[in-house]
Enzyme design. Structure first.
Site, PDB file in Angstrom:
ATOM      1  CG  ASP A   3      11.454  72.538  12.186  1.00 56.39           C
ATOM      2  OD1 ASP A   3      12.681  72.326  12.119  1.00 56.39           O
ATOM      3  OD2 ASP A   3      10.768  72.804  11.171  1.00 56.39           O
ATOM      4  CB  SER A  38       9.284  72.032   3.438  1.00 60.99           C
ATOM      5  OG  SER A  38       9.672  70.812   4.045  1.00 60.99           O
ATOM      6  CG  HIS A  80      12.030  72.204   7.769  1.00 62.49           C
ATOM      7  ND1 HIS A  80      10.981  72.032   8.655  1.00 62.49           N
ATOM      8  CD2 HIS A  80      11.574  71.789   6.558  1.00 62.49           C
ATOM      9  CE1 HIS A  80       9.939  71.535   8.008  1.00 62.49           C
ATOM     10  NE2 HIS A  80      10.279  71.380   6.741  1.00 62.49           N
TER      11      HIS A  80
END
Length: 213
Positions: A183, A28, A186
């Site tokens: 979050d 990611s 990231h």
């Protein structure tokens, strides 16, 4: 202009540089989770390199949630004939799942072997393990990146997230606000820019290797 004149001109003019295509194989962090396409890692890296005069295309081969095993499964069709070099940035999800370092190491080695067989130079980007899995796990995980890079002649960067970790050391809450998504895992667009600024010079070295200079 006659054929002889055209031939003579071609002999004195420098050859045009060929575009270098780099595949970024990752998870990611590479894929650009939670970001607009233009704010993701591969897009910002390409913009950074082009601004510095490089004729380069960065292919986004990041898959959110991917492990080193997933990267190994995908590397064969990632290394298409037009790929000149590869960035490998995997291991974060292995950490989250507490996958044994020896398994992660074997997967990364398989990726490097595939790149070697294809004649593609690699920049191997690591991560540093937290201490909550114990010192043996941490030592084995942290060591696999430089050791594999050395064994296969790959370029190596210690940690994808190093610039963010350094910012957090100075001001953790400020760094979370400035560089991370909600979050806390990231990076946001500004955080990606910080990462690109740090990784960019090593990618320039990778470009030089791909070009044979």
């Amino acid at each position: 202009m006659g054929k002889a004149a055209v031939l003579s001109l071609a002999m004195v003019l420098p050859a045009a540089a060929q575009e270098v295509t780099i595949a970024a194989l990752g998870d990611s962090l590479t894929q650009g989770y939670g970001l607009l396409q233009e704010d993701g890692f591969t897009a910002q890296l390409q913009d950074w390199l082009v601004a510095r005069g490089h004729d380069v295309a960065i292919l986004n081969a990041g898959v959110s949630g991917d492990t080193t095993a997933g990267g190994l499964a995908r590397v064969g069709w990632t290394l298409t004939p037009d790929v000149d070099a590869m960035i490998v940035a995997l291991g974060g999800n292995d950490l989250l799942r507490a996958i044994p370092p020896e398994a992660s190491r074997a997967n990364l080695e398989g990726i490097l072997q595939a790149a070697e067989a294809a004649g593609v130079p690699v920049l191997l980007v690591g991560l540093t393990a937290p201490g909550n899995y114990g010192p043996e796990y941490q030592a084995a995980f942290d060591a696999m990146y430089p050791e594999l890079a050395g064994a296969y002649g790959a370029l190596h960067v210690e940690s994808f997230l190093a610039p963010l970790s350094e910012a957090a050391e100075a001001d953790r809450q400020g760094a979370l606000t400035a560089y991370m998504q909600a979050d806390g895992i990231h990076p946001n667009a500004a955080g990606v820019a910080l990462i690109v600024e740090a990784l960019g010079p090593e990618v320039e070295r990778l470009i030089a290797r791909a070009a044979g200079s």
